[in-house]
Scaffold this active site. Structure first.
Site, PDB file in Angstrom:
ATOM      1  N   SER A  45      85.643  64.927  59.055  1.00  0.00           N
ATOM      2  CA  SER A  45      84.765  64.761  57.584  1.00  0.00           C
ATOM      3  C   SER A  45      85.827  64.427  56.255  1.00  0.00           C
ATOM      4  O   SER A  45      86.486  63.410  56.535  1.00  0.00           O
ATOM      5  CB  SER A  45      84.106  65.822  56.882  1.00  0.00           C
ATOM      6  OG  SER A  45      82.762  66.296  56.581  1.00  0.00           O
ATOM      7  N   ASP A 104      74.232  62.691  62.567  1.00  0.00           N
ATOM      8  CA  ASP A 104      75.249  63.704  62.247  1.00  0.00           C
ATOM      9  C   ASP A 104      74.143  64.132  60.083  1.00  0.00           C
ATOM     10  O   ASP A 104      73.740  62.602  59.514  1.00  0.00           O
ATOM     11  CB  ASP A 104      76.203  63.039  61.861  1.00  0.00           C
ATOM     12  CG  ASP A 104      77.514  63.558  60.491  1.00  0.00           C
ATOM     13  OD1 ASP A 104      76.784  65.068  59.506  1.00  0.00           O
ATOM     14  OD2 ASP A 104      78.579  62.982  60.236  1.00  0.00           O
ATOM     15  N   HIS A 149      77.847  66.575  63.126  1.00  0.00           N
ATOM     16  CA  HIS A 149      78.212  65.926  62.328  1.00  0.00           C
ATOM     17  C   HIS A 149      80.112  66.833  62.929  1.00  0.00           C
ATOM     18  O   HIS A 149      80.769  66.315  62.609  1.00  0.00           O
ATOM     19  CB  HIS A 149      77.524  66.797  61.173  1.00  0.00           C
ATOM     20  CG  HIS A 149      79.640  66.409  60.211  1.00  0.00           C
ATOM     21  ND1 HIS A 149      79.660  65.477  59.239  1.00  0.00           N
ATOM     22  CD2 HIS A 149      80.219  67.600  59.445  1.00  0.00           C
ATOM     23  CE1 HIS A 149      80.676  65.673  58.758  1.00  0.00           C
ATOM     24  NE2 HIS A 149      80.784  66.913  58.319  1.00  0.00           N
TER      25      HIS A 149
END
Length: 238
Positions: free
Chosen positions: A93, A186, A216
């Protein structure tokens, strides 16, 4: 090789190089499932591995709300400088954004990259206009977190640092092997972002791996197995 900053907590597993360095996401730490699973894999195959906490996160010193994206990039660079030889960055991320920034700062050291739901430039596309105005006017915002009871806090300083370090406006001059893994369910980072990142990376050795039912976090056993295979694939390219 240099001494690590005394304020940063880290765990280094000795082994053969290149050293695999895991970069957590926003408001995360080195105790996550992916970091620990990669450490177990590295220990099992005698591979050097490093996980750590950014300043203000986890076991590292500092106030979370005083941190900036540029400051966390410098933390990653300090970890690269802590070890010898080539490094492979695994960024989750926001860690995928820091991965790119640190690789640009240490092109001679970063031999490969694996992005997991990489989120470069999320201060641009990840906030509504109202949220941006509140950040500028009030200095901070809070969002409910789907990953725990405490809200996620964002500050003006972090947001402005992110805006000053955006990358997705042209070629990203990195030529090492890259694997980008992204779940198509996600809810936080659209998977199309990884396709665009693949386009902008100068490297010709880039593969994007989409997990149709992946979320995610990509922390299921099957997801982690895919991440490990991607790391092994990048190592095999070297």
């Amino acid at each position: 090789m240099t001494d690590a900053p005394a304020t940063l907590a880290y765990h280094l597993t000795p082994g053969t190089g290149p050293t695999v360095l895991f970069l957590p996401g926003y408001a995360s730490d080195m105790q996550g499932a992916k970091a620990l699973a990669l450490e177990a894999w590295a220990r099992g195959c005698g591979r050097a591995f490093l996980r750590f906490d950014y300043a203000g996160c986890g076991q590292s010193a500092g106030s979370f709300e005083q941190q900036t994206l540029a400051g966390w990039r410098d933390d990653v660079v300090a970890m690269i400088d802590l070890v010898e030889g080539p490094v492979i960055l695994v960024g989750s991320s926001m860690g995928g954004w820091l991965m790119l920034l640190a690789a640009l700062a240490r092109r001679d050291r970063v031999a490969g990259m694996i992005g997991i739901a990489a989120a470069p430039d999320f201060t641009d596309w990840g906030f509504s206009t109202e949220e941006k105005m509140r950040l500028l006017g009030e200095g901070r915002i809070e969002r409910p977190s789907p990953y725990g009871p405490a809200p996620t806090v964002y500050t003006r300083g972090f947001w402005q640092s992110g805006e000053a370090n955006r990358l997705m406006h042209g070629w990203i001059e990195l030529t090492c092997p890259v694997r980008l893994i992204h779940g198509q369910t996600d809810p936080d980072v659209p998977w199309m972002r990884s396709l665009r990142l693949a386009e902008l990376l100068r490297s010709g050795e880039v593969q994007t791996l989409l997990v149709k039912d992946g979320d995610h976090r990509l922390s299921r056993d099957t997801d982690i197995a895919l991440i490990i295979r991607a790391v092994e694939d990048v190592i095999a390219c070297l």
